[in-house]
Design a protein around this motif. Sequence first.
Motif, PDB file in Angstrom:
ATOM      1  N   SER A  20     -21.228  19.684  -1.664  1.00 20.60           N
ATOM      2  CA  SER A  20     -20.400  18.846  -1.535  1.00 20.60           C
ATOM      3  C   SER A  20     -20.393  17.794  -2.732  1.00 20.60           C
ATOM      4  CB  SER A  20     -21.093  17.707  -0.156  1.00 20.60           C
ATOM      5  OG  SER A  20     -21.062  18.665   0.926  1.00 20.60           O
ATOM      6  N   GLY A  21     -21.425  17.921  -3.329  1.00 19.89           N
ATOM      7  CA  GLY A  21     -21.495  16.787  -4.529  1.00 19.89           C
ATOM      8  C   GLY A  21     -22.846  16.665  -5.161  1.00 19.89           C
ATOM      9  N   VAL A  22     -22.793  15.650  -6.071  1.00 20.34           N
ATOM     10  CA  VAL A  22     -24.116  15.307  -6.825  1.00 20.34           C
ATOM     11  C   VAL A  22     -24.437  13.672  -6.648  1.00 20.34           C
ATOM     12  CG1 VAL A  22     -25.305  14.953  -8.966  1.00 20.34           C
ATOM     13  CG2 VAL A  22     -23.806  17.154  -8.541  1.00 20.34           C
ATOM     14  N   HIS A  57     -15.928  19.596 -10.145  1.00 21.76           N
ATOM     15  CA  HIS A  57     -16.752  18.346  -9.788  1.00 21.76           C
ATOM     16  C   HIS A  57     -16.355  17.156  -9.437  1.00 21.76           C
ATOM     17  CE1 HIS A  57     -19.726  15.264 -10.476  1.00 21.76           C
ATOM     18  NE2 HIS A  57     -18.843  14.710 -11.537  1.00 21.76           N
ATOM     19  N   ILE A  58     -15.068  16.897 -10.287  1.00 15.65           N
ATOM     20  CA  ILE A  58     -14.347  15.577  -9.794  1.00 15.65           C
ATOM     21  C   ILE A  58     -13.793  15.696  -8.495  1.00 15.65           C
ATOM     22  CG2 ILE A  58     -12.329  14.170 -10.563  1.00 15.65           C
ATOM     23  CD1 ILE A  58     -13.138  14.908 -13.482  1.00 15.65           C
ATOM     24  N   GLU A  59     -13.192  16.680  -8.237  1.00 20.68           N
ATOM     25  CA  GLU A  59     -12.706  17.008  -6.726  1.00 20.68           C
ATOM     26  C   GLU A  59     -13.447  16.771  -5.769  1.00 20.68           C
ATOM     27  OE1 GLU A  59      -9.900  20.103  -4.296  1.00 20.68           O
ATOM     28  OE2 GLU A  59     -10.433  20.408  -6.320  1.00 20.68           O
ATOM     29  N   LEU A  87     -28.502  17.584  -5.262  1.00 20.44           N
ATOM     30  CA  LEU A  87     -27.301  18.395  -4.992  1.00 20.44           C
ATOM     31  C   LEU A  87     -27.112  18.123  -3.529  1.00 20.44           C
ATOM     32  CD1 LEU A  87     -25.361  20.626  -6.202  1.00 20.44           C
ATOM     33  CD2 LEU A  87     -26.894  22.534  -4.949  1.00 20.44           C
ATOM     34  N   LEU A  88     -25.995  17.763  -2.889  1.00 23.38           N
ATOM     35  CA  LEU A  88     -25.727  17.484  -1.664  1.00 23.38           C
ATOM     36  C   LEU A  88     -25.057  18.421  -1.214  1.00 23.38           C
ATOM     37  CD1 LEU A  88     -24.877  13.581  -1.822  1.00 23.38           C
ATOM     38  CD2 LEU A  88     -27.414  14.694  -1.424  1.00 23.38           C
ATOM     39  N   THR A 147     -23.725  23.263 -11.449  1.00 21.89           N
ATOM     40  CA  THR A 147     -24.381  24.083 -10.321  1.00 21.89           C
ATOM     41  C   THR A 147     -23.761  23.520  -9.103  1.00 21.89           C
ATOM     42  OG1 THR A 147     -26.517  23.149 -11.806  1.00 21.89           O
ATOM     43  CG2 THR A 147     -26.807  23.207  -9.365  1.00 21.89           C
ATOM     44  N   ALA A 148     -23.148  22.369  -8.801  1.00 20.73           N
ATOM     45  CA  ALA A 148     -22.606  21.964  -7.516  1.00 20.73           C
ATOM     46  C   ALA A 148     -21.516  23.290  -7.315  1.00 20.73           C
ATOM     47  CB  ALA A 148     -21.802  20.672  -7.674  1.00 20.73           C
TER      48      ALA A 148
END
Length: 233
Positions: free
Chosen positions: A184-186, A66-68, A211-212, A177-178
């Motif tokens: 791509s991210g949240v 997620h962070i990345e 969610l993107l 979920t991502a």
Amino acid sequence: MLLNHGFAQPLQQPLRTLLLATLISALPLAASANPPMVPQHDAQTAFGGALPARDAALLDASIAFHIERQQLLNSQHLAGSQLRTLDFFNKTFTVLRGGKRTVFDAELLGTWWPESKRWAWEAVERVPDLKDPKRKSFATGSALTRLYGREHGIDILQTDTTQLASEEAAWYLCALTAQLNQASGVLVSISSELVAGGSEGQKTVVKRYYLLSHPKVTDAPTGVTSKTQSPAR
């Protein structure tokens, strides 16, 4: 006055939902996709010690992903952007930055009410079609996560609405979920809404997580300027 009559009661919820969706699409967006939410605790602590060890380990593993991804989303598309628009009805999020327009698919994952510490997954539709790649786009952003929870016996992913110990717990769910969706991210939209059943005018903060995915980059239309600036949080 019509909605005060008993025969009109079934119409109230659909009308409220439509009104809410209209307001979300019309109001300026408070977008919180950057910087990424970096949890201060491990998953077990964030969930108040209520998770099976296996589930906690799975959620902890998703945070690095997620962070990345959030950092990459910020550096490539969001940092320094002039205009951000969330279209609730078309399920898109548009960013104008450096003469380029990027349009993401934006699927609502769930909603977090900070005051009551309640989390609700967005409803999943067409569950039988989820394993058919041609039909996945007809389900909500949380669909694959809910299916994963059913197939692996993870209760926190199957419960429609639940109490969470902290907002960090909500981010752990979004991070997983991502990862499952290779997104791509949240994105987080922040709004203030009337409290159902509360006193007149009483409002509460509501956060919705999107969610993107599938960014499509094109040249921005000539003459477009920053009419609405969204605060980065």
